[in-house]
Design an enzyme around this catalytic site. Structure first.
Site, PDB file in Angstrom:
ATOM      1  N   GLU B  44       0.855  -1.195   0.000  1.00 24.08           N
ATOM      2  CA  GLU B  44       0.000   0.000   0.000  1.00 24.08           C
ATOM      3  C   GLU B  44       0.884   1.235   0.000  1.00 24.08           C
ATOM      4  O   GLU B  44       1.667   1.450   0.927  1.00 24.08           O
ATOM      5  CB  GLU B  44      -0.909   0.015   1.240  1.00 24.08           C
ATOM      6  N   GLU B  55      -5.660   9.423  10.011  1.00 25.88           N
ATOM      7  CA  GLU B  55      -4.331   8.964  10.438  1.00 25.88           C
ATOM      8  C   GLU B  55      -3.990   9.449  11.839  1.00 25.88           C
ATOM      9  O   GLU B  55      -4.300  10.565  12.227  1.00 25.88           O
ATOM     10  CB  GLU B  55      -3.239   9.467   9.478  1.00 25.88           C
TER      11      GLU B  55
END
Lengths: 462, 289
Positions: B44, B55
């Site tokens: 990824e 995040e």
């Protein structure tokens, strides 16, 4: 061709070009979209909570289930002090060739319109059995209002605030603490509203099961833009009623400053229908130091997303944004923390696109002039956010705005005294009073002495 | 079968994440190669967005380092086009970068360019199923998989909406919150995997996996793959802060990858007999503790 987990959708695969209508829904527009804008662009973890919120918004806010809106109206009256007055501004009316009326949201409890939404959402959280409130704040007005409402309703409250804004708006930090809220500094980026919203979303993604996010403006994923507007709609409804009482007609124009757009949508909400098209609606954005942008550095020295932004997706909604050619969000700027944001509410963006709302911009210097003008001529020290709207009156053409202009005084300026005086000192403004009467130098000296003493003590201890 | 899906076919997959351009594109190329040597099955590649709302602090910092190093979508694609790794590549980014790429607006130009440089799938953390149809179409047009995240809070109709649109693998979010390495594996992982037991798509678990032992537990709980980001990004950040060479950091990433892949294999080893009885089909495993 990629494979689906199950039952590949044959229609879509057969004609990849045919499904674009699905973004607008099978039978018309998806709820929560305003023309091209709006939507629900949030992490999956939040979507169940957003769906739940959408349900309770419809039930409690739109349908008054369990008498929710009656409860809200009683509290915003008794705790908040509504209705706020519509005041004829005599000096400003003399100055301009139109009558100026001030909608005094600065007189609402907490000193800004923000309580309407904060109280409404905290009460909704209570009805939803959530125990904890999180909120972001820029200028600290929304954080302060949320802390007050949470204390009033017995909810735990944590506020995220950019560290730069914490420095710019210290009095509000103290107020939040006094009301029992925890204030979490956000250090990312420039440490302003954009970062605070991102950080609050992260908290919410972790705590969503027992926590409600009281977003502070008409931004974010549906139903927030609609719900926040509805809690502020009382501003416009009062303007309507009070205008008819005072001068037996609707205003010819309503003027409000616009950052995210909550006081703007609140002041406009009862006038956006087509039968009121004679009422001009003017959103005054923060022009900062310049309306130009520096794409290479990713900096927009303004917060004028309506005037200069382009379409994109931020913080849960498609709307107008300050962004570079790739879609990276720019760092915005305004002398007022509350307008310092790279996005704007999706409904307001659409109202500007359709021409119903006129977007204008006022720069930092002129906003400061507006700040001093209202202070001197009307005896009202406005928030620096509101000061943008006041300054715009100077260039308003009576042929366009008509005879009776209502200006929404979104908040009072007590929180801004320090930064307003600091910014005034950097400029040569004719209108600004001479602040040296207070012997500022002597005050600074004594501060320095205190600091030096502090250092001595520390050094001595080592 | 897409190559991404094939990566899960024979054994549990290890899917490392890193932010491309952290701290610069050249280093990223070496790190990606090291991850492949360490046993990555799918990689990824994070394309940094200025507002990474899903995040945690570790990847936020990586995003800042990458953006400060001048990473852009165009440079990202250039970097990816130089990669010589054999494993499938998935781009993880936020919707505004996809939406704004190219002149015409909408997701197609981004997907077209991604396909052209060899990216085979996308993960978009701020794009729920409700808003995903334009991107799903673009992915169909250019043959990309579109991975969706299933959260611990995802239930009922929402699961079906995701199931109708997902391809490649489903990203099972192990816990609520943001990305970041944690000290333990959430019990909610098992519950989430149970809810997806019937889905005919590989299930890769991410959020909080840090060690080979975590990877073993997650695979033993029924996952088909493990996604690890922050634990790897931490190694990059530490190396960067300590002034270590790119080669040194790459070696550490390779070793960490081996640990994680090893843990994943071990987790399947326990299940090897049962696996054989069920024909070893990913996603078709019975529910187990």
């Amino acid at each position: 061709m990629s494979e689906r987990a199950s039952k590949p959708d044959e229609e879509r695969n057969a004609d990849p070009g045919s499904g674009s209508a699905s973004t607008a829904g099978d039978d018309g527009e998806r709820p929560g979209t305003y023309g091209e804008y709006g939507g629900q662009y949030v992490p999956e973890a939040l979507m169940p909570a957003i769906e739940e919120l959408d349900d309770v918004y419809e039930r409690y806010v739109l349908e008054n289930d369990e008498g929710f809106m009656d409860d809200f109206e009683a509290r915003i009256r008794d705790f908040g002090g509504r209705p706020t007055p519509l005041q004829h501004a005599e000096q400003l009316s003399e100055r301009y060739d139109f009558e100026v009326y001030l909608k005094r949201e600065d007189l609402l409890h907490g000193g800004a319109h923000k309580l309407n939404n904060a109280l409404g959402q905290c009460l909704l959280a209570k009805y939803m059995d959530k125990e904890r409130i999180v909120a972001e704040t820029g200028a600290g007005q929304h954080g302060t209002a949320t802390a007050m409402a949470a204390a009033h309703l017995g909810l735990d409250c944590e506020i995220y605030m950019g560290e730069r804004d914490i420095r710019r708006q210290r009095p509000n930090v103290f107020r939040m603490r006094l009301n029992g809220a925890q204030v979490n500094p956000v250090e990312a980026g420039r440490g302003t509203l954009k970062e605070a919203i991102s950080e609050t979303m992260r908290d919410w993604a972790t705590t969503v099961e027992d926590t409600h996010y009281v977003i502070g403006s008409v931004v974010g994923p549906h139903p927030f833009p609609a719900m926040v507007r509805d809690f502020h709609r009382v501003i416009a409804e009062e303007i309507r009623e009070q205008s008819i009482e005072k001068f037996d007609a609707l205003p010819t124009s309503v003027v409000a400053c616009a950052g995210g757009g909550s006081n703007t949508m609140g002041a406009f909400a009862a006038f956006t229908d087509s039968e009121d098209s004679a009422v001009g609606l003017v959103a005054v954005e923060a022009g900062g130091s310049s309306l130009s942008v520096d794409e290479d550095r990713g900096v927009a020295p303004n917060s004028a997303s309506l005037s200069t932004g382009s379409e994109g997706v931020l913080h849960g909604a498609r709307t107008k944004l300050l962004q570079d050619g790739y879609g990276q969000i720019m760092e915005s700027h305004s002398i007022s923390s509350g307008l310092d944001y790279a996005g704007v509410g999706p409904e307001l963006a659409n109202l500007v696109d359709t021409g119903r709302v006129r977007a204008v911009a006022v720069d930092d210097d002129r906003a400061l002039e507006g700040f001093h003008r209202l202070s001197q001529e009307e005896g009202i020290i406005p928030a620096l956010e509101t000061a943008h709207a006041i300054a715009w009156l100077d260039e308003a053409d009576s042929a366009e705005v008509g005879e009776r202009v209502v200006l929404n005084v979104s908040g009072r300026g007590d929180k801004d005294l320090e930064s307003a005086l600091e910014e005034t000192a950097k400029r040569d403004l004719d209108i600004a009073p001479d602040m040296h009467v207070f012997d500022a130098q002597a005050m600074t000296d004594s501060d320095e002495v205190a600091e030096t003493n502090g250092q001595d003590v520390n050094e001595g201890a080592q | 079968m897409s190559t991404i899906r094939e990566a899960f076919a024979d054994e549990p997959a290890f899917l490392p994440y890193l932010a491309v351009g952290d701290p610069d594109a050249e280093a990223s190329v070496e790190y990606i190669e090291a991850l492949e040597r360490g046993g990555a099955d799918v990689i990824e590649l994070g394309l940094p967005f200025s507002e990474p709302i899903a995040e945690g602090p570790t990847i936020q910092s990586a995003v800042v380092r990458s953006l400060e190093g001048g990473m852009t979508p165009t440079k990202f694609f250039e970097t990816v086009s130089r990669l010589t790794v054999d494993v499938p590549l998935v781009c993880m980014t936020y919707y505004n970068l996809i939406y704004r790429f190219g002149e015409e607006g909408g997701p197609k130009p981004f997907v077209e360019r991604a396909a052209a440089v060899g990216i085979e799938g996308l993960v978009v953390p701020d794009l729920p199923a409700e808003e995903a149809d334009p991107l799903r179409e673009a992915c169909d047009t250019y043959g990309l998989d579109l991975v969706f995240i299933v959260a611990p809070t995802t239930r009922g109709e929402r699961l079906e909406r995701i199931m109708d649109r997902v391809s490649g693998y489903v990203y099972v979010q192990a816990r609520l919150g943001v990305t970041g390495a944690r000290a333990d594996v959430s019990t909610r992982t098992t519950e989430s995997l149970d809810r997806l037991a019937e889905w005919d798509v590989p299930k890769a678990v991410g959020f909080g996996i840090k060690t080979g032992e975590h990877a073993r537990e997650v695979i033993a709980a029924g996952a088909d793959g493990v996604i690890v980001g922050s634990a790897l990004v931490d190694l990059i950040a530490e190396g960067h802060n300590d002034g270590d060479s790119t080669a040194e950091v790459a070696d550490r990433l390779e070793a960490k990858a081996r640990e994680l892949k090893g843990g994943a294999l071990e987790g399947a080893g326990i299940e090897a007999e049962v696996e054989a009885e069920n024909g070893g089909e990913p996603g078709a495993r019975p529910e187990r503790k």
